[in-house]
Scaffold this active site. Structure first.
Site, PDB file in Angstrom:
ATOM      1  CB  VAL A 126      19.174 -10.823  28.588  1.00 47.46           C
ATOM      2  CG1 VAL A 126      18.926 -10.999  27.110  1.00 47.46           C
ATOM      3  CG2 VAL A 126      19.521 -12.158  29.241  1.00 47.46           C
TER       4      VAL A 126
ATOM      5  CE1 TYR B  12      28.417 -13.113  28.895  1.00 43.47           C
ATOM      6  CE2 TYR B  12      30.166 -12.728  30.503  1.00 43.47           C
ATOM      7  CZ  TYR B  12      29.755 -13.192  29.268  1.00 43.47           C
ATOM      8  OH  TYR B  12      30.664 -13.744  28.400  1.00 43.47           O
TER       9      TYR B  12
ATOM     10  CG  ASP C  31      20.232 -14.258  46.752  1.00 42.30           C
ATOM     11  OD1 ASP C  31      19.907 -13.379  47.574  1.00 42.30           O
ATOM     12  OD2 ASP C  31      20.781 -13.998  45.671  1.00 42.30           O
TER      13      ASP C  31
ATOM     14  CB  SER D 104      -2.044 -50.296  57.426  1.00 42.77           C
ATOM     15  OG  SER D 104      -2.554 -49.989  58.724  1.00 42.77           O
TER      16      SER D 104
ATOM     17  CG  ASP E 150      -6.961 -38.545  80.454  1.00 45.21           C
ATOM     18  OD1 ASP E 150      -7.791 -39.037  81.234  1.00 45.21           O
ATOM     19  OD2 ASP E 150      -7.258 -37.927  79.418  1.00 45.21           O
TER      20      ASP E 150
ATOM     21  CG  ASN F 187      -0.120 -33.926  86.825  1.00 42.17           C
ATOM     22  OD1 ASN F 187       1.023 -34.318  87.056  1.00 42.17           O
ATOM     23  ND2 ASN F 187      -0.511 -32.681  87.076  1.00 42.17           N
TER      24      ASN F 187
END
Length: 579
Positions: free
Chosen positions: A132, A139, A254, A445, A522, A524
Site C-alpha cells: 500500500v 515498503y 520528520d 500542597s 522593590d 533595584n
C-alpha cells in the site's frame, strides 16, 4: 525511515501543492542528463548555468593563455545541501555510481549484526495482502491476522529489508523506531503498535491500518487549504501527540502532512502520527547534531546542527501555514534554495488569505515559525494559545520547558530572581492560565506550595520506557535533588517564564518597561561594576568596565533599563558579545 504508511502506489506521483517561488533560483541548463544520487535531499546543482563559455575553447580564437573567466553573477553562498547529502550517504550506506566507500569504524557492513531479537514467527501470525505504500528504505503492506487477539483483523506491516541496513547507524535507527513505538503506543493520535518480527531477509513492524488517507491528500481535496475551524481541529491533534512525545524525551524529526493519517474516511476521523523511523531521544539539557528530515519542513537550527524538540515545533508551524493558506512558507526550485530560504527568508503574511484570517491565527503561526528556537512555542504552550483555547477540551500536559527554566532560575543570582519576579507581575491572564495549568500538574500542597520533589513526582505519573531511554528521568531526578525552598505560585511564575518567548511578543516593550518600574520600587539598588561582575560570575579575563558600563546608571549607580533587560536574559558568551 521515511516510509509512507497507507499511501496507495498509484498516488505516489500526484501533484504537490502549487506555490510561487520566494527565492529566485537559477535552474540547471546542462545538456547532459542529471543523475539522481538517490538521497532524499538530492537536487541538481544550479552552478553550471552561472558560467559563460570560456574563450579559451573557442574554435575561432587562439590564445597562449586562458583569459579571465567572467561570471554572470557572484557565487551563491555555500549551501548546506552538500553536507546533508554527504551525511545521509554515510548514515544510509549509499554511494554514487563508480565510487567506493571507505569503511569508517563500525560503519563498515562487514560483520554487522542484523539480529534484533524479535520473534521470527511473522508468517504464522499474519498473511500479507498487498503493498500500500513505498518509501526510501522499505515498503508498507496491508495484512490480516491469522491467530491470537488480532485474528481476522486488518493491520499495516512496515517491511524493512535488511539488505538496506548497510551501516550500524541504519540498524540502530530500526531498533530505536521499534523501541519508541512500543513505549509510546496508546496515545489516541499515535498509530497503534502491535508487534515486531524479523527473519533473515527483513524486519516487520506491525501496526494499525489507517484507511483514511494522508493529511496531505485531505488538504488537496479541500482545494489546498482548510478553514480556520477545521485547521484548529487538525492542529489540536498534532500538538497533543507531539506534546506527549516531547514529554517522554522523543523528537519526531520528520513531521509533515504525509506523516499524519486519518484512521477512516469519515469527516470526524481522528488523526494519527506515523513513521518514527527518523525519531530520536533527546535529553532536555542536550542537543542533537545529525541532519535529518524533509527539506520543506526542516528547522533552521537543524541546518546549523544543534537542535532539540523545538525543531518539531517549527515543522508544525510549516504545517499550520499550509493548512491556513494552501502554500508553503519556504519554497525554491532546488533543495539548496529551500535551505537558504529557511535560513534567510521570512514567511509571507501580507498576501491573501492572511489579511482575512483572525489575528490569533496569524500570531499562532508566527510564534511557531520564529527562527530563534528559544522564542518558539512549545507544544503544551501552543495548546494554550488564544487561537486554540475553547476549541478543545484536552488536558494540558506537563511541559518540560518549565523544568529547564526552573533549573536556570535556582542557579541565578538574587538580583536576577528579583528582576524575574518583577517581570512575572506583568503577565496577562492568558499567560498566567498556562502557568496555572503547569503549577497544578505539579501537585501543590494545601497551602499552595511545591517542592523540588514535586517536579519528579509529576513526571513519574506519565513516565514510559522512552522517558528512561531518553534520560529525561535522570534530568528530572537531578532537579528534584536540588536544595531549594518551596515555591508558591508567584515565585513559580518567576521561575517558569521564558524571557525569550516574551521577547517575541509585540507587547514585549510594555512588559519590560512595566517590569522595570516595579523593579525600581522593590529590587533595584546602587551596585558597583565590580560587585555586579562578581554577582554575575564574570572571571578576571572579562573587561567588566567595558562590558558592563551601560548596565549601570551614572546618576545613582543603580541598574539601568538596558542592564535590567540583559539581566533578565542572563549572562552568556552571546550576551557579552552583544554588550
Amino acid at each position: 525511515m521515511g516510509i509512507c504508511h497507507g499511501k496507495p502506489i498509484e498516488q505516489q506521483s500526484k501533484n504537490t501543492l502549487q506555490v510561487s517561488s520566494e527565492i529566485d533560483e537559477a535552474t540547471p541548463t546542462n545538456s547532459q542528463p542529471v543523475k539522481s544520487s538517490g538521497f532524499p535531499f538530492y537536487s541538481p546543482s544550479p552552478l553550471p548555468s552561472l558560467f559563460k563559455s570560456s574563450p579559451a575553447i573557442s574554435s575561432s580564437t587562439s590564445v597562449s593563455s586562458t583569459p579571465l573567466r567572467i561570471f554572470k553573477r557572484p557565487f551563491p553562498p555555500p549551501s548546506p545541501a552538500k553536507h546533508i547529502r554527504a551525511f545521509l550517504a554515510r548514515r544510509n550506506g549509499s554511494n554514487k555510481r563508480n565510487e567506493v566507500s571507505i569503511p569508517e569504524g563500525k560503519e563498515c557492513e562487514i560483520g554487522l549484526d542484523k539480529s534484533f531479537g524479535f520473534s521470527k514467527q511473522f508468517g504464522s501470525h499474519y498473511e500479507i495482502d498487498g503493498e500500500v505504500g513505498r518509501g526510501h528504505f522499505g515498503y508498507t503492506c496491508s495484512a490480516k491476522g491469522k491467530k491470537g487477539s488480532l485474528k481476522g483483523q486488518e493491520v499495516a506491516v512496515k517491511v524493512i529489508p535488511k539488505s538496506k541496513m548497510t551501516t550500524a547507524i541504519a540498524i540502530e535507527d530500526v531498533s530505536r523506531e521499534v523501541k519508541i513505538l512500543r513505549a509510546l503506543t496508546g496515545h489516541p493520535n499515535l498509530v497503534q503498535f502491535y508487534d515486531a518480527f524479523e527473519d533473515d531477509e527483513s524486519v516487520y513492524i506491525v501496526m494499525e491500518l489507517c484507511k483514511g488517507g494522508e493529511l496531505l491528500d485531505k488538504i488537496l481535496q479541500r482545494g489546498g487549504k482548510y478553514s480556520e475551524d477545521d485547521a484548529k481541529k487538525v492542529m489540536v491533534q498534532i500538538l497533543s501527540v507531539v506534546a506527549y512525545c516531547h514529554l517522554q524525551g522523543v523528537v519526531h524529526r520528520d513531521l509533515k502532512p504525509e506523516n499524519f493519517l486519518f484512521t477512516t474516511k469519515d469527516e470526524t476521523s481522528p488523526l494519527k502520527a506515523i513513521d518514527f523511523g527518523l525519531s530520536d531521544y533527546v535529553k532536555p539539557d542536550e542537543r542533537l547534531n545529525d541532519i535529518v528530515g524533509s527539506a520543506y519542513y526542516v528547522a533552521p537550527e537543524v541546518l546549523h546542527r544543534t537542535y532539540g524538540t523545538e525543531a518539531d515545533m517549527w515543522s508544525i508551524g510549516v504545517i499550520a501555514y499550509i493548512l491556513l493558506c494552501g502554500s508553503r512558507p519556504f519554497w525554491a526550485r532546488t533543495e539548496s534554495g529551500i535551505f537558504r530560504a529557511v535560513l534567510k527568508a521570512e514567511p509571507n503574511f501580507e498576501e491573501a488569505p492572511w489579511p482575512s484570517l483572525s489575528p490569533d491565527a496569524v500570531d499562532f503561526v508566527k510564534r511557531l515559525l520564529n527562527k530563534d528556537y528559544r522564542k518558539r512555542l512549545t507544544a503544551a504552550q501552543a495548546l494554550c494559545h488564544p487561537w486554540l483555547v475553547g476549541s478543545h477540551e484536552l488536558k494540558i500536559p506537563t511541559d518540560m520547558i518549565i523544568y529547564k527554566l526552573v533549573k536556570v532560575y535556582i542557579m541565578s543570582t538574587a538580583l536576577r530572581k528579583s528582576a524575574l519576579a518583577a517581570l512575572a507581575k506583568t503577565l496577562t491572564v492568558p499567560q498566567l492560565a498556562y502557568l496555572r495549568e503547569q503549577f497544578t500538574l505539579l501537585g501543590p500542597s494545601k497551602n499552595g506550595y511545591i517542592s523540588m520533589q514535586n517536579y519528579k513526582t509529576a513526571i513519574l505519573k506519565s513516565a514510559t520506557d522512552a522517558t528512561k531511554d531518553s534520560r529525561v528521568l535522570d534530568f528530572v531526578h537531578m532537579i528534584s535533588c536540588i536544595q531549594y525552598k518551596k515555591l508558591d505560585f508567584e515565585e513559580f511564575c518567576a521561575s517558569a517564564l521564558s524571557v525569550y518567548q516574551l521577547e517575541a511578543l509585540e507587547t514585549w516593550e510594555q512588559h519590560a518597561r512595566r517590569a522595570y518600574e516595579l523593579f525600581e520600587k522593590d529590587g533595584n539598588r546602587p551596585i558597583m561594576i565590580e560587585e555586579l561582575a562578581s554577582e554575575l560570575g564574570l572571571g578576571p579575563s572579562v573587561p567588566v568596565h567595558v562590558v558592563l558600563q551601560d548596565w549601570i546608571r551614572h546618576s545613582d549607580g543603580k541598574l539601568s533599563f538596558l542592564g535590567f533587560v540583559r539581566l533578565l536574559h542572563g549572562v552568556s558568551s552571546r550576551t557579552l558579545q552583544k554588550a
